[in-house]
Each structure stands twice: as C-alpha cells, then as structure tokens.
Design a protein around this motif. Sequence first.
Motif, PDB file in Angstrom:
ATOM      1  N   ARG A   1       0.862  -1.180   0.000  1.00 15.15           N
ATOM      2  CA  ARG A   1       0.000   0.000   0.000  1.00 15.15           C
ATOM      3  C   ARG A   1       0.896   1.227   0.000  1.00 15.15           C
ATOM      4  NH1 ARG A   1      -4.928   1.037   4.321  1.00 15.15           N
ATOM      5  NH2 ARG A   1      -6.026   2.641   3.144  1.00 15.15           N
ATOM      6  N   THR A   2       0.624   2.167  -0.902  1.00 18.20           N
ATOM      7  CA  THR A   2       1.407   3.398  -0.973  1.00 18.20           C
ATOM      8  C   THR A   2       0.471   4.588  -1.008  1.00 18.20           C
ATOM      9  OG1 THR A   2       3.136   4.580  -2.205  1.00 18.20           O
ATOM     10  CG2 THR A   2       1.579   3.282  -3.509  1.00 18.20           C
ATOM     11  N   LEU A   3       0.770   5.611  -0.219  1.00 23.21           N
ATOM     12  CA  LEU A   3      -0.077   6.794  -0.093  1.00 23.21           C
ATOM     13  C   LEU A   3       0.790   8.036   0.004  1.00 23.21           C
ATOM     14  CD1 LEU A   3      -2.560   5.414   2.569  1.00 23.21           C
ATOM     15  CD2 LEU A   3      -3.179   6.005   0.222  1.00 23.21           C
ATOM     16  N   ALA A   4       0.233   9.154  -0.450  1.00 17.74           N
ATOM     17  CA  ALA A   4       0.965  10.419  -0.381  1.00 17.74           C
ATOM     18  C   ALA A   4      -0.015  11.568  -0.241  1.00 17.74           C
ATOM     19  CB  ALA A   4       1.837  10.614  -1.619  1.00 17.74           C
ATOM     20  N   SER A   5       0.482  12.661   0.320  1.00  9.71           N
ATOM     21  CA  SER A   5      -0.297  13.888   0.378  1.00  9.71           C
ATOM     22  C   SER A   5      -0.441  14.461  -1.025  1.00  9.71           C
ATOM     23  CB  SER A   5       0.379  14.895   1.302  1.00  9.71           C
ATOM     24  OG  SER A   5       1.700  15.177   0.850  1.00  9.71           O
ATOM     25  N   ALA A   6      -1.357  15.406  -1.192  1.00  8.58           N
ATOM     26  CA  ALA A   6      -1.644  15.950  -2.521  1.00  8.58           C
ATOM     27  C   ALA A   6      -0.420  16.582  -3.171  1.00  8.58           C
ATOM     28  CB  ALA A   6      -2.782  16.958  -2.431  1.00  8.58           C
ATOM     29  N   ASP A   7       0.479  17.138  -2.356  1.00  6.48           N
ATOM     30  CA  ASP A   7       1.671  17.774  -2.908  1.00  6.48           C
ATOM     31  C   ASP A   7       2.875  16.839  -2.975  1.00  6.48           C
ATOM     32  OD1 ASP A   7       2.331  17.543  -0.236  1.00  6.48           O
ATOM     33  OD2 ASP A   7       2.439  19.711   0.139  1.00  6.48           O
ATOM     34  N   GLY A   8       2.697  15.590  -2.516  1.00  2.34           N
ATOM     35  CA  GLY A   8       3.777  14.626  -2.566  1.00  2.34           C
ATOM     36  C   GLY A   8       4.837  14.790  -1.509  1.00  2.34           C
ATOM     37  N   ARG A   9       4.628  15.711  -0.580  1.00  5.08           N
ATOM     38  CA  ARG A   9       5.672  15.963   0.424  1.00  5.08           C
ATOM     39  C   ARG A   9       5.686  14.925   1.538  1.00  5.08           C
ATOM     40  NH1 ARG A   9       5.718  22.591   1.207  1.00  5.08           N
ATOM     41  NH2 ARG A   9       6.227  23.078  -0.979  1.00  5.08           N
ATOM     42  N   ARG A  10       4.532  14.328   1.805  1.00  2.00           N
ATOM     43  CA  ARG A  10       4.477  13.236   2.780  1.00  2.00           C
ATOM     44  C   ARG A  10       4.045  11.987   2.030  1.00  2.00           C
ATOM     45  NH1 ARG A  10       3.813  11.911   8.381  1.00  2.00           N
ATOM     46  NH2 ARG A  10       4.422  14.047   8.849  1.00  2.00           N
ATOM     47  N   VAL A  11       4.833  10.927   2.152  1.00  2.50           N
ATOM     48  CA  VAL A  11       4.561   9.711   1.405  1.00  2.50           C
ATOM     49  C   VAL A  11       4.887   8.504   2.269  1.00  2.50           C
ATOM     50  CG1 VAL A  11       6.838   9.731   0.324  1.00  2.50           C
ATOM     51  CG2 VAL A  11       4.963   8.500  -0.780  1.00  2.50           C
ATOM     52  N   MET A  12       4.116   7.454   2.105  1.00  3.16           N
ATOM     53  CA  MET A  12       4.299   6.256   2.922  1.00  3.16           C
ATOM     54  C   MET A  12       4.016   5.029   2.070  1.00  3.16           C
ATOM     55  SD  MET A  12       2.089   5.137   6.277  1.00  3.16           S
ATOM     56  CE  MET A  12       2.455   3.654   7.214  1.00  3.16           C
ATOM     57  N   THR A  13       4.921   4.071   2.097  1.00  4.09           N
ATOM     58  CA  THR A  13       4.713   2.789   1.425  1.00  4.09           C
ATOM     59  C   THR A  13       4.903   1.674   2.440  1.00  4.09           C
ATOM     60  OG1 THR A  13       5.452   3.616  -0.725  1.00  4.09           O
ATOM     61  CG2 THR A  13       5.505   1.232  -0.391  1.00  4.09           C
ATOM     62  N   MET A  14       3.934   0.771   2.485  1.00  2.00           N
ATOM     63  CA  MET A  14       3.999  -0.387   3.378  1.00  2.00           C
ATOM     64  C   MET A  14       3.940  -1.652   2.543  1.00  2.00           C
ATOM     65  SD  MET A  14       1.182   0.681   6.270  1.00  2.00           S
ATOM     66  CE  MET A  14       1.442  -0.858   7.148  1.00  2.00           C
ATOM     67  N   ASN A  15       4.677  -2.681   2.989  1.00  2.00           N
ATOM     68  CA  ASN A  15       4.570  -3.997   2.369  1.00  2.00           C
ATOM     69  C   ASN A  15       4.520  -5.055   3.450  1.00  2.00           C
ATOM     70  OD1 ASN A  15       6.362  -6.592   1.448  1.00  2.00           O
ATOM     71  ND2 ASN A  15       4.925  -5.935  -0.142  1.00  2.00           N
ATOM     72  N   ARG A  16       3.526  -5.919   3.344  1.00  2.00           N
ATOM     73  CA  ARG A  16       3.417  -7.072   4.248  1.00  2.00           C
ATOM     74  C   ARG A  16       3.765  -8.327   3.450  1.00  2.00           C
ATOM     75  NH1 ARG A  16      -1.690  -8.150   5.334  1.00  2.00           N
ATOM     76  NH2 ARG A  16      -2.690  -6.583   4.023  1.00  2.00           N
ATOM     77  N   ASN A  17       4.669  -9.138   3.972  1.00  2.00           N
ATOM     78  CA  ASN A  17       5.012 -10.370   3.264  1.00  2.00           C
ATOM     79  C   ASN A  17       4.034 -11.487   3.638  1.00  2.00           C
ATOM     80  OD1 ASN A  17       5.899 -10.753   5.852  1.00  2.00           O
ATOM     81  ND2 ASN A  17       7.917 -11.547   5.294  1.00  2.00           N
ATOM     82  N   GLY A  18       2.762 -11.132   3.535  1.00  6.45           N
ATOM     83  CA  GLY A  18       1.647 -12.036   3.776  1.00  6.45           C
ATOM     84  C   GLY A  18       0.388 -11.314   3.347  1.00  6.45           C
ATOM     85  N   ASP A  19      -0.545 -12.017   2.747  1.00  9.17           N
ATOM     86  CA  ASP A  19      -1.771 -11.370   2.287  1.00  9.17           C
ATOM     87  C   ASP A  19      -2.947 -11.709   3.198  1.00  9.17           C
ATOM     88  OD1 ASP A  19      -1.934 -13.998   1.655  1.00  9.17           O
ATOM     89  OD2 ASP A  19      -2.364 -13.727  -0.483  1.00  9.17           O
ATOM     90  N   TRP A  20      -2.657 -11.875   4.478  1.00  6.42           N
ATOM     91  CA  TRP A  20      -3.686 -12.173   5.465  1.00  6.42           C
ATOM     92  C   TRP A  20      -3.516 -11.229   6.644  1.00  6.42           C
ATOM     93  CZ3 TRP A  20       0.332 -15.261   3.946  1.00  6.42           C
ATOM     94  CH2 TRP A  20       1.395 -15.397   4.851  1.00  6.42           C
ATOM     95  N   GLY A  21      -4.325 -11.368   7.649  1.00  4.89           N
ATOM     96  CA  GLY A  21      -4.240 -10.492   8.815  1.00  4.89           C
ATOM     97  C   GLY A  21      -5.331  -9.439   8.797  1.00  4.89           C
ATOM     98  N   GLU A  22      -5.404  -8.667   9.880  1.00  3.46           N
ATOM     99  CA  GLU A  22      -6.463  -7.683  10.036  1.00  3.46           C
ATOM    100  C   GLU A  22      -6.108  -6.379   9.320  1.00  3.46           C
ATOM    101  OE1 GLU A  22      -8.422  -7.327  13.898  1.00  3.46           O
ATOM    102  OE2 GLU A  22      -7.051  -8.862  14.646  1.00  3.46           O
TER     103      GLU A  22
END
Length: 245
Positions: free
Chosen positions: A209-230
């Motif tokens: 999952r990757t997300l950013a603010s409208a101006d691109g100044r704050r950005v976050m990418t997460m990766n889980r090595n599993g497609d399960w969980g809450e």
Amino acid sequence: MSRQQPSRGLPVALAVAAVALGTLTATTAAPAGPLHHAPPRLPPNAQAAHAKTQAVLNEIVAQGTPGVIARIQDARGVWDGRAGIGDLVTERPRSTSEKFRIASVTKTFTATVLLGLEAEGRISLDDSVEEWLPVSTVGDVNTFLSKLLAGELLPPAQQRQLLDAVHVDGDKGHGGPQDRYGLGIRHFELREDCWAWGHGGMIPGSATRTLASADGRRVMTMNRNGDWGEQRLEDAAVETEFCEP
C-alpha cells in the motif's frame, strides 16, 4: 539492430501506458493487423448449441453474483449469453455491449505495447525490468509517488488527466465509500476530512500500500510479506501518519 540508449522519458511512458491499459475494455480494444469482419450472429436454430453454457451463467447468478455476460465467437457466428443485472440500483440487465474493467487481462495488452517498442528499437525484451522501471524497495515507490504528485513526471495536461478522479465504490482491503479514482491512482478518504492519493496491490504472499499527500511531500509505502491479517491494523498505521498532527 542498434538500439537507442535508455532515456528518462521512456520509463514514464511505459508506466503511463500500463496505467492507461488498466482502463481498457474488451469492447474497445483494437485488433492488431488488418481489420476482420465480425462473423454473423447465430440464427435462432443454432442457439441451442449453447444451452448448457447459458445454464451455467444462470447458476452463477443463482449463487449470488449480480450478473454475468459471455460472448462466444467463431467462424459459425456470434453467441451472446447473459444473466442477472448490471446495476444494483436500476436493476438494468447485463449486456454484452457494456464496458467493464478487465483487470489482469491487461497484461496481454501491456505485452503488445512492449513488443511494439521492441520493434521500434526502443527496448529489448532481454532488458531487465530494473533498467527501465527501477522500483524494488519502499524507498523507490516513495520516490516515484512523491515525484508524480509533485508534478515532476508528467506534463500539466496529463497530470490533470491523472488526477481527474471520479467516485467509485470501496473495495476489499483498500478504500471506502467516498473514495475517488483517477487514472491508476486513487484518492482515499482515510477519515473525515483526511485524504491521501495512492494505491494498493496484492499478490499471493505480498500486500503493498502506498499513499501520499496531494503535494507529494508526505509519502508512505507499506509492504506485508503475507496477504492475510487484520486490515484495521494497516489502516491504523496509515491514519496515524496522515490524519494526526
């Protein structure tokens, strides 16, 4: 055959082509090579040959799918099968002329684009993906999304097209009822009055999952090595970064 050296523009062109192909539909795809006349529709007395297929379509709807369509086409003619509805509000029946998202079927179209570029001498199929689209870490994805939203990767007109978002229904895993979708990028409502641009993706054993603010100044990418969980735990981490002071 000599091949042009990699340029900064081609990776962006390839990425944009892949995004654009994500919205293609089976009804709008242009065939390669010379156009062929569509075979005639089957006469009524030939429809019975597809009765078993129609029965399967009916069963798919009986098991809970709102609607299903299919088209069989060969030298003998065209058979259209349908069952159920295409709109939950109006209860409009499904139609084989309607447009729809074809998901991973776009891979065939993407391969066609790449082969066309190879024919032009712009790429080689022996090239590594990293040579043209060097994205492999959370930092790489962050850099790409940040520069994209900062307007550094596309001309202004194409940037406006990218972010011209329309309302969509939320889907499993990522998204909510107020989300809006542009060209290959989504405007997520994380909380009331808290929005971010980005996308999510999942394959067996990996969820990103990757997300950013409208101006691109704050950005976050997460990766889980599993497609399960809450999912709520991932949502909590995202909301903490984008919705809290």
